[in-house]
Write a protein that holds these residues in place. Sequence first.
Motif, PDB file in Angstrom:
ATOM      1  N   ASP B  70       0.846  -1.180   0.000  1.00  0.00           N
ATOM      2  CA  ASP B  70       0.000   0.000   0.000  1.00  0.00           C
ATOM      3  C   ASP B  70       0.896   1.250   0.000  1.00  0.00           C
ATOM      4  O   ASP B  70       1.734   1.385   0.896  1.00  0.00           O
ATOM      5  CB  ASP B  70      -0.893  -0.016   1.241  1.00  0.00           C
ATOM      6  CG  ASP B  70      -1.895   1.130   1.221  1.00  0.00           C
ATOM      7  OD1 ASP B  70      -2.171   1.642   0.120  1.00  0.00           O
ATOM      8  OD2 ASP B  70      -2.388   1.489   2.302  1.00  0.00           O
ATOM      9  N   PRO B  71       0.787   2.170  -0.954  1.00  0.00           N
ATOM     10  CA  PRO B  71      -0.121   2.129  -2.099  1.00  0.00           C
ATOM     11  C   PRO B  71       0.256   1.044  -3.101  1.00  0.00           C
ATOM     12  O   PRO B  71       1.380   0.558  -3.090  1.00  0.00           O
ATOM     13  CB  PRO B  71       0.032   3.527  -2.723  1.00  0.00           C
ATOM     14  CG  PRO B  71       1.276   4.091  -2.179  1.00  0.00           C
ATOM     15  CD  PRO B  71       1.573   3.412  -0.898  1.00  0.00           C
ATOM     16  N   CYS B  72      -0.699   0.725  -3.972  1.00  0.00           N
ATOM     17  CA  CYS B  72      -0.517  -0.382  -4.904  1.00  0.00           C
ATOM     18  C   CYS B  72       0.502  -0.029  -5.990  1.00  0.00           C
ATOM     19  O   CYS B  72       0.838   1.145  -6.169  1.00  0.00           O
ATOM     20  CB  CYS B  72      -1.852  -0.754  -5.534  1.00  0.00           C
ATOM     21  SG  CYS B  72      -2.405   0.398  -6.797  1.00  0.00           S
ATOM     22  N   PRO B  73       1.015  -1.021  -6.710  1.00  0.00           N
ATOM     23  CA  PRO B  73       2.042  -0.767  -7.728  1.00  0.00           C
ATOM     24  C   PRO B  73       1.594   0.240  -8.792  1.00  0.00           C
ATOM     25  O   PRO B  73       2.424   0.990  -9.307  1.00  0.00           O
ATOM     26  CB  PRO B  73       2.258  -2.139  -8.364  1.00  0.00           C
ATOM     27  CG  PRO B  73       1.802  -3.122  -7.353  1.00  0.00           C
ATOM     28  CD  PRO B  73       0.700  -2.453  -6.583  1.00  0.00           C
ATOM     29  N   VAL B  74       0.303   0.272  -9.093  1.00  0.00           N
ATOM     30  CA  VAL B  74      -0.172   1.213 -10.114  1.00  0.00           C
ATOM     31  C   VAL B  74      -0.112   2.637  -9.564  1.00  0.00           C
ATOM     32  O   VAL B  74       0.392   3.555 -10.222  1.00  0.00           O
ATOM     33  CB  VAL B  74      -1.608   0.854 -10.572  1.00  0.00           C
ATOM     34  CG1 VAL B  74      -2.163   1.926 -11.501  1.00  0.00           C
ATOM     35  CG2 VAL B  74      -1.618  -0.508 -11.258  1.00  0.00           C
ATOM     36  N   CYS B  75      -0.610   2.830  -8.345  1.00  0.00           N
ATOM     37  CA  CYS B  75      -0.633   4.166  -7.754  1.00  0.00           C
ATOM     38  C   CYS B  75       0.779   4.695  -7.459  1.00  0.00           C
ATOM     39  O   CYS B  75       0.987   5.893  -7.388  1.00  0.00           O
ATOM     40  CB  CYS B  75      -1.457   4.165  -6.471  1.00  0.00           C
ATOM     41  SG  CYS B  75      -3.225   4.037  -6.796  1.00  0.00           S
ATOM     42  N   SER B  76       1.736   3.783  -7.260  1.00  0.00           N
ATOM     43  CA  SER B  76       3.093   4.237  -6.942  1.00  0.00           C
ATOM     44  C   SER B  76       4.012   4.158  -8.161  1.00  0.00           C
ATOM     45  O   SER B  76       5.221   4.285  -8.029  1.00  0.00           O
ATOM     46  CB  SER B  76       3.659   3.432  -5.773  1.00  0.00           C
ATOM     47  OG  SER B  76       3.520   2.056  -6.012  1.00  0.00           O
ATOM     48  N   ASP B  77       3.427   3.973  -9.338  1.00  0.00           N
ATOM     49  CA  ASP B  77       4.226   3.873 -10.564  1.00  0.00           C
ATOM     50  C   ASP B  77       4.383   5.262 -11.181  1.00  0.00           C
ATOM     51  O   ASP B  77       3.433   5.836 -11.708  1.00  0.00           O
ATOM     52  CB  ASP B  77       3.512   2.923 -11.535  1.00  0.00           C
ATOM     53  CG  ASP B  77       4.336   2.664 -12.799  1.00  0.00           C
ATOM     54  OD1 ASP B  77       5.337   3.387 -13.025  1.00  0.00           O
ATOM     55  OD2 ASP B  77       3.991   1.740 -13.543  1.00  0.00           O
ATOM     56  N   ALA B  78       5.617   5.801 -11.111  1.00  0.00           N
ATOM     57  CA  ALA B  78       5.868   7.169 -11.581  1.00  0.00           C
ATOM     58  C   ALA B  78       5.708   7.278 -13.092  1.00  0.00           C
ATOM     59  O   ALA B  78       5.507   8.370 -13.627  1.00  0.00           O
ATOM     60  CB  ALA B  78       7.266   7.605 -11.163  1.00  0.00           C
ATOM     61  N   VAL B  79       5.817   6.151 -13.799  1.00  0.00           N
ATOM     62  CA  VAL B  79       5.720   6.170 -15.264  1.00  0.00           C
ATOM     63  C   VAL B  79       4.266   6.341 -15.713  1.00  0.00           C
ATOM     64  O   VAL B  79       3.978   6.861 -16.779  1.00  0.00           O
ATOM     65  CB  VAL B  79       6.333   4.877 -15.860  1.00  0.00           C
ATOM     66  CG1 VAL B  79       6.197   4.858 -17.379  1.00  0.00           C
ATOM     67  CG2 VAL B  79       7.799   4.748 -15.452  1.00  0.00           C
ATOM     68  N   ARG B  80       3.337   5.902 -14.872  1.00  0.00           N
ATOM     69  CA  ARG B  80       1.929   5.990 -15.272  1.00  0.00           C
ATOM     70  C   ARG B  80       1.421   7.410 -15.093  1.00  0.00           C
ATOM     71  O   ARG B  80       1.931   8.175 -14.273  1.00  0.00           O
ATOM     72  CB  ARG B  80       1.087   5.007 -14.448  1.00  0.00           C
ATOM     73  CG  ARG B  80       1.446   3.556 -14.755  1.00  0.00           C
ATOM     74  CD  ARG B  80       0.468   2.602 -14.138  1.00  0.00           C
ATOM     75  NE  ARG B  80      -0.793   2.569 -14.839  1.00  0.00           N
ATOM     76  CZ  ARG B  80      -1.343   1.464 -15.344  1.00  0.00           C
ATOM     77  NH1 ARG B  80      -0.727   0.304 -15.249  1.00  0.00           N
ATOM     78  NH2 ARG B  80      -2.507   1.518 -15.960  1.00  0.00           N
TER      79      ARG B  80
END
Lengths: 201, 201
Positions: B70-80
């Motif tokens: 937490d946060p999830c990999p999507v929310c912590s992905d700087a590339v997204r």
Amino acid sequence: MSSTAVPPPVTRLIDVLSRLPGVGPKTASRLTYFLLRAPDELSIELSEAVGQMKALTRLCSVCYNITVDDPCPVCSDAVRDQKTIAVVEEPLDVLALERTNVYRGVYHVLHGAISYVNGVGPEDLRIRELVSRVEAGGVNEIIIATNPGLEGDATAMHIQRELAKLPVKLTRLARGLPVGGDIEYADSVTLMRALQGRSDM
Amino acid sequence: MSSTAVPPPVTRLIDVLSRLPGVGPKTASRLTYFLLRAPDELSIELSEAVGQMKALTRLCSVCYNITVDDPCPVCSDAVRDQKTIAVVEEPLDVLALERTNVYRGVYHVLHGAISYVNGVGPEDLRIRELVSRVEAGGVNEIIIATNPGLEGDATAMHIQRELAKLPVKLTRLARGLPVGGDIEYADSVTLMRALQGRSDM
């Protein structure tokens, strides 16, 4: 399923569930997310039930049905007719026959049917054990209740040959129209069998 | 299922499996007997996977998707693209959008849709949390990706009202003919939407 949007414990359960028959990746995902949203108790109970089932059960040494106690409750039931044996392919077939509430004999579970396509020969089934049971004596009738299809028929014929020399009556479940079925939609083989097996009114 | 022909550990698993969605007593029996015949490893793995999934996962405190960290990999992905949020009903919808391989934004999982018939109101969903996320700033676009149906539409309209005063662009997934579908078999509502949403060639 390797997306970062799906955590590994979830992917793992989806993968395992996908290995069950009739469960594709979509159904596996649906079941997994259902369990995620359901109360913890359901997951815990499912986990325990799956884990314990195999540990607590074995095959009956008489009829080869699945059982906790050996011999199984059916084989050790003095009220049942131990001289009549219904030969079935799978434990589920025992269930189906029990649900009729008319069969009072015992069973013999083959654990499959002869299928040369799938590499299943007579030696892979519990046929030798059936012959031994009959040879041991005390059996009046063998009701062959294999599935009404190519493999079930091949299995039935093989058993018939094996038991030919023994003093036991051999019968087979009737073929015909399923109750509630419609002649219009019956396949021609079933209809042919229904004609051949017609009975007086 | 209370027949003596079915041992209690087997009945128990059949009962638990029957409580899963889309699994009736027959499917539950089939799955159970499949597990009985399968190698022990499959039962053990299934038991573990079910047992561990809930213990190892939680909801992401940002997007409310299921996650280990937490946060999830999507929310912590700087590339997204963290400024674009797709609002979906269920974690499975995240999976579906990820599979397109075109969406690079993040998500917000509502965990349901407004359904007065089923007693699900806006307060039962993660709508308040969505509004807070937008209020916190830094969000350019909210793509409402609720299901194209009555409940999804009601949910979309409610979110639209809630976000009306905030400086964020609101969009919705297009309705129209499914790719590979056949106009002849399209329902009239879908066809109507496809007509209304027609685009220049």
